[in-house]
Design a protein around this motif. Structure first.
Motif, PDB file in Angstrom:
ATOM      1  N   ILE A  89      33.556  85.616  55.949  1.00  0.00           N
ATOM      2  CA  ILE A  89      33.622  87.252  56.302  1.00  0.00           C
ATOM      3  C   ILE A  89      33.455  88.519  54.696  1.00  0.00           C
ATOM      4  CG2 ILE A  89      35.212  88.306  57.204  1.00  0.00           C
ATOM      5  CD1 ILE A  89      34.907  86.523  59.328  1.00  0.00           C
ATOM      6  N   THR A  90      33.695  87.840  54.180  1.00  0.00           N
ATOM      7  CA  THR A  90      33.777  88.590  52.583  1.00  0.00           C
ATOM      8  C   THR A  90      31.880  88.715  52.637  1.00  0.00           C
ATOM      9  OG1 THR A  90      35.624  87.125  52.095  1.00  0.00           O
ATOM     10  CG2 THR A  90      33.761  88.600  50.527  1.00  0.00           C
ATOM     11  N   LEU A  91      31.242  88.028  52.839  1.00  0.00           N
ATOM     12  CA  LEU A  91      30.130  88.083  52.400  1.00  0.00           C
ATOM     13  C   LEU A  91      29.425  89.249  53.108  1.00  0.00           C
ATOM     14  CD1 LEU A  91      27.428  87.345  51.073  1.00  0.00           C
ATOM     15  CD2 LEU A  91      27.011  86.126  53.145  1.00  0.00           C
ATOM     16  N   GLY A  92      29.817  89.635  54.481  1.00  0.00           N
ATOM     17  CA  GLY A  92      29.431  90.024  55.733  1.00  0.00           C
ATOM     18  C   GLY A  92      30.452  91.407  55.432  1.00  0.00           C
ATOM     19  N   LYS A  93      31.255  91.678  55.087  1.00  0.00           N
ATOM     20  CA  LYS A  93      31.666  92.460  54.431  1.00  0.00           C
ATOM     21  C   LYS A  93      31.135  93.815  52.987  1.00  0.00           C
ATOM     22  CE  LYS A  93      36.418  91.780  56.045  1.00  0.00           C
ATOM     23  NZ  LYS A  93      38.016  92.164  55.211  1.00  0.00           N
ATOM     24  N   ILE A  94      30.393  92.515  52.290  1.00  0.00           N
ATOM     25  CA  ILE A  94      29.637  92.772  51.113  1.00  0.00           C
ATOM     26  C   ILE A  94      27.862  93.797  51.604  1.00  0.00           C
ATOM     27  CG2 ILE A  94      29.125  92.796  48.978  1.00  0.00           C
ATOM     28  CD1 ILE A  94      31.233  90.615  48.100  1.00  0.00           C
ATOM     29  N   LYS A  95      27.307  92.535  52.451  1.00  0.00           N
ATOM     30  CA  LYS A  95      26.309  93.039  52.852  1.00  0.00           C
ATOM     31  C   LYS A  95      26.037  94.509  53.495  1.00  0.00           C
ATOM     32  CE  LYS A  95      23.729  89.343  53.960  1.00  0.00           C
ATOM     33  NZ  LYS A  95      22.903  88.046  54.952  1.00  0.00           N
ATOM     34  N   GLU A  96      26.764  94.807  54.374  1.00  0.00           N
ATOM     35  CA  GLU A  96      27.335  95.996  54.945  1.00  0.00           C
ATOM     36  C   GLU A  96      27.438  97.089  53.879  1.00  0.00           C
ATOM     37  OE1 GLU A  96      30.540  96.980  57.655  1.00  0.00           O
ATOM     38  OE2 GLU A  96      29.887  94.972  59.201  1.00  0.00           O
ATOM     39  N   ARG A  97      28.390  96.693  52.554  1.00  0.00           N
ATOM     40  CA  ARG A  97      28.237  98.267  51.818  1.00  0.00           C
ATOM     41  C   ARG A  97      27.244  98.163  51.060  1.00  0.00           C
ATOM     42  NH1 ARG A  97      34.702  97.194  49.920  1.00  0.00           N
ATOM     43  NH2 ARG A  97      35.609  96.817  51.913  1.00  0.00           N
ATOM     44  N   HIS A  98      25.861  97.499  50.724  1.00  0.00           N
ATOM     45  CA  HIS A  98      24.772  97.286  50.395  1.00  0.00           C
ATOM     46  C   HIS A  98      23.411  96.479  50.565  1.00  0.00           C
ATOM     47  CE1 HIS A  98      27.936  97.431  47.139  1.00  0.00           C
ATOM     48  NE2 HIS A  98      28.306  96.276  47.181  1.00  0.00           N
ATOM     49  N   PRO A  99      23.245  97.521  51.618  1.00  0.00           N
ATOM     50  CA  PRO A  99      22.187  96.558  52.888  1.00  0.00           C
ATOM     51  C   PRO A  99      21.302  96.395  51.922  1.00  0.00           C
ATOM     52  CG  PRO A  99      22.917  99.492  53.160  1.00  0.00           C
ATOM     53  CD  PRO A  99      23.900  98.787  52.422  1.00  0.00           C
ATOM     54  N   GLY A 100      20.951  97.067  51.166  1.00  0.00           N
ATOM     55  CA  GLY A 100      19.592  97.027  50.532  1.00  0.00           C
ATOM     56  C   GLY A 100      19.354  95.349  49.602  1.00  0.00           C
ATOM     57  N   ALA A 101      20.435  95.299  48.787  1.00  0.00           N
ATOM     58  CA  ALA A 101      20.599  94.416  47.478  1.00  0.00           C
ATOM     59  C   ALA A 101      20.598  93.092  48.227  1.00  0.00           C
ATOM     60  CB  ALA A 101      21.747  94.471  47.274  1.00  0.00           C
ATOM     61  N   ARG A 102      19.797  92.244  47.117  1.00  0.00           N
ATOM     62  CA  ARG A 102      19.600  90.914  47.132  1.00  0.00           C
ATOM     63  C   ARG A 102      21.527  90.283  47.407  1.00  0.00           C
ATOM     64  NH1 ARG A 102      14.804  88.545  48.679  1.00  0.00           N
ATOM     65  NH2 ARG A 102      13.529  89.188  46.930  1.00  0.00           N
ATOM     66  N   LEU A 103      21.519  88.978  48.178  1.00  0.00           N
ATOM     67  CA  LEU A 103      23.381  89.175  47.422  1.00  0.00           C
ATOM     68  C   LEU A 103      23.130  87.543  46.706  1.00  0.00           C
ATOM     69  CD1 LEU A 103      25.336  90.622  49.457  1.00  0.00           C
ATOM     70  CD2 LEU A 103      24.792  91.388  47.775  1.00  0.00           C
ATOM     71  N   PHE A 104      23.726  86.940  45.707  1.00  0.00           N
ATOM     72  CA  PHE A 104      23.886  85.625  45.187  1.00  0.00           C
ATOM     73  C   PHE A 104      25.291  85.227  44.779  1.00  0.00           C
ATOM     74  CE2 PHE A 104      19.111  85.420  43.655  1.00  0.00           C
ATOM     75  CZ  PHE A 104      18.834  86.819  43.971  1.00  0.00           C
ATOM     76  N   PHE A 105      25.432  84.268  46.305  1.00  0.00           N
ATOM     77  CA  PHE A 105      26.780  84.227  45.775  1.00  0.00           C
ATOM     78  C   PHE A 105      27.004  82.465  44.791  1.00  0.00           C
ATOM     79  CE2 PHE A 105      30.785  81.703  47.766  1.00  0.00           C
ATOM     80  CZ  PHE A 105      31.404  82.079  48.191  1.00  0.00           C
TER      81      PHE A 105
END
Ligand code: ATP
Ligand code: MG
Length: 348
Positions: A89-105
């Motif tokens: 859920i958290t990842l989904g929210k962070i993705k929405e806030r940073h649409p262009g970024a590559r996210l690394f957990f």
């Protein structure tokens, strides 16, 4: 143009310690991350921790710990959301806030070996990159066998002198990163604090002061003495949203003397009781209906409701919280607040 790289470092951070900071800084440099968000969880769903500091303390401690690290910041996203914290859920929210970024957990090998217990772990593994860091206690190579080796083809062990390139990101999604990890755990810090031993050097200095000043992680008797009634109170803003909605709905219908008990440390059958009373069984029914309707708007439905017909003691069971709506006599008679005298409480 290379995409911004953001690390997401979740944890209970109970408390945050120098091992977390060392690990994050090293991963940031080795993986070429622009920044890392530390995300303290509200209620860790798969932890049986007894002495867990309140969310606002854990958040504050991370904030204090990161003061001198411009690329490391704290995010209150899970604490603001309340309820159980799930990475998907958290990842989904962070993705929405940073649409262009590559996210690394980012997580330690100990946590990665438990990934199977996480909510929708397969979707999570498909939704972002993972950086698995070494940590004393487990071999990093154990990670390759996770989920019966199913993800091995997507894994890449990053050697000492390697960095994570854009090409690697196209080919792999789980990076195993050996770091010079410090052998420190929050468990050790809590235990030392309880025994009255020094924790200096294990946590950043401002975190140590915060723990001392607020009497966190002391033995229960000591804690009571030091914080007197203070520790047994909590505030509305840290309650899960569903509980907040119920309180608001009960108050809309003028329910009286509303009390919330936090039972998380005392029992496993539920987390919160909301206790209140009305002046008549009609009013009690109206309170019940209104709570039910307000929660339904959020798609939250009760497991069951008992006693609605008589209105003397209506019990609305929502699983992790239960609403008790009494007549004033029944409330005195059953005295739930006395029965659960050790529970932290909030009077509205
Ligand atoms: P506890 O003992 O309460 O489990 P902890 O020290 O493991 O606390 P957590 O908040 O559970 O801290 O950990 C959050 C994340 O940080 C996890 O992914 C964990 O693997 C990682 N981590 C914790 N301590 C270290 C460390 N010393 N080195 C590397 N990674 C760490
Ligand atoms: Mg841990």
């Amino acid at each position: 143009m290379t995409r911004e790289r953001i690390g997401i470092f979740g944890g209970t951070f109970n408390p945050v310690h120098s091992g977390h900071i060392r690990a994050a800084e090293e991963v940031r440099k080795k993986a070429g991350l622009d920044r890392i968000l530390f995300v303290p969880s509200f209620i860790p769903p798969h932890k049986k921790t007894v002495s867990i500091a309140e969310p606002h303390h854990r958040l504050k401690m991370v904030e204090l710990a990161l003061e001198n690290y411009p690329h490391l910041t704290v995010s209150s996203i899970e604490i603001d959301a309340g309820g159980k914290s799930y990475s998907i859920i958290t990842l989904g929210k962070i993705k929405e806030r940073h649409p262009g970024a590559r996210l690394f957990f980012i997580l330690g090998i100990d946590a990665f070996l438990d990934i199977e217990t996480w909510k929708e772990y397969e979707r999570l593994l498909d939704s972002c990159y993972f950086i698995v860091m070494s940590r004393p206690g487990n071999e990093l190579s154990e990670g390759e066998n996770v989920l019966g080796g199913k993800y091995e083809g997507r894994m890449l062990k990053i050697a000492e002198d390697m960095s994570i390139t854009e090409e690697m990101c196209d080919q792999f999604s789980i990076f195993l990163l050996s770091i010079d990890a410090l052998n420190i755990s929050s468990t050790e810090i809590r235990q030392k604090s309880q025994r009255g031993e020094s924790i200096s050097g294990l946590v950043p200095e401002p975190v140590e002061s915060h723990i001392k000043k607020n009497g966190l992680y002391l033995k229960p008797q000591k804690k009571e003495k030091m914080t007197e009634k203070k520790s047994s109170k909590f505030s509305f803003q840290y309650l899960p949203r569903e509980v907040q909605i119920s309180i608001q709905a009960a108050q809309d219908k003028k329910s009286e003397d509303l009390t919330v008990l936090d039972l998380r440390r005392l029992t496993s059958f539920t987390d919160y009781f909301i206790i209140t009373h009305g002046r008549s069984s009609r009013q009690n029914a109206a309170i019940t209906d209104h709570i039910e309707a307000e929660l339904k708007k959020e798609n939250i439905r009760p497991l069951h409701i008992e006693g609605r017909e008589r209105g003397e003691w209506i019990l609305m069971d929502y699983g992790f919280f239960i609403v008790h709506i009494f007549s004033s006599q029944a409330r005195d008679y059953y005295s739930l607040e006395k029965l659960w005298r050790d529970a932290a409480r909030m009077n509205c």
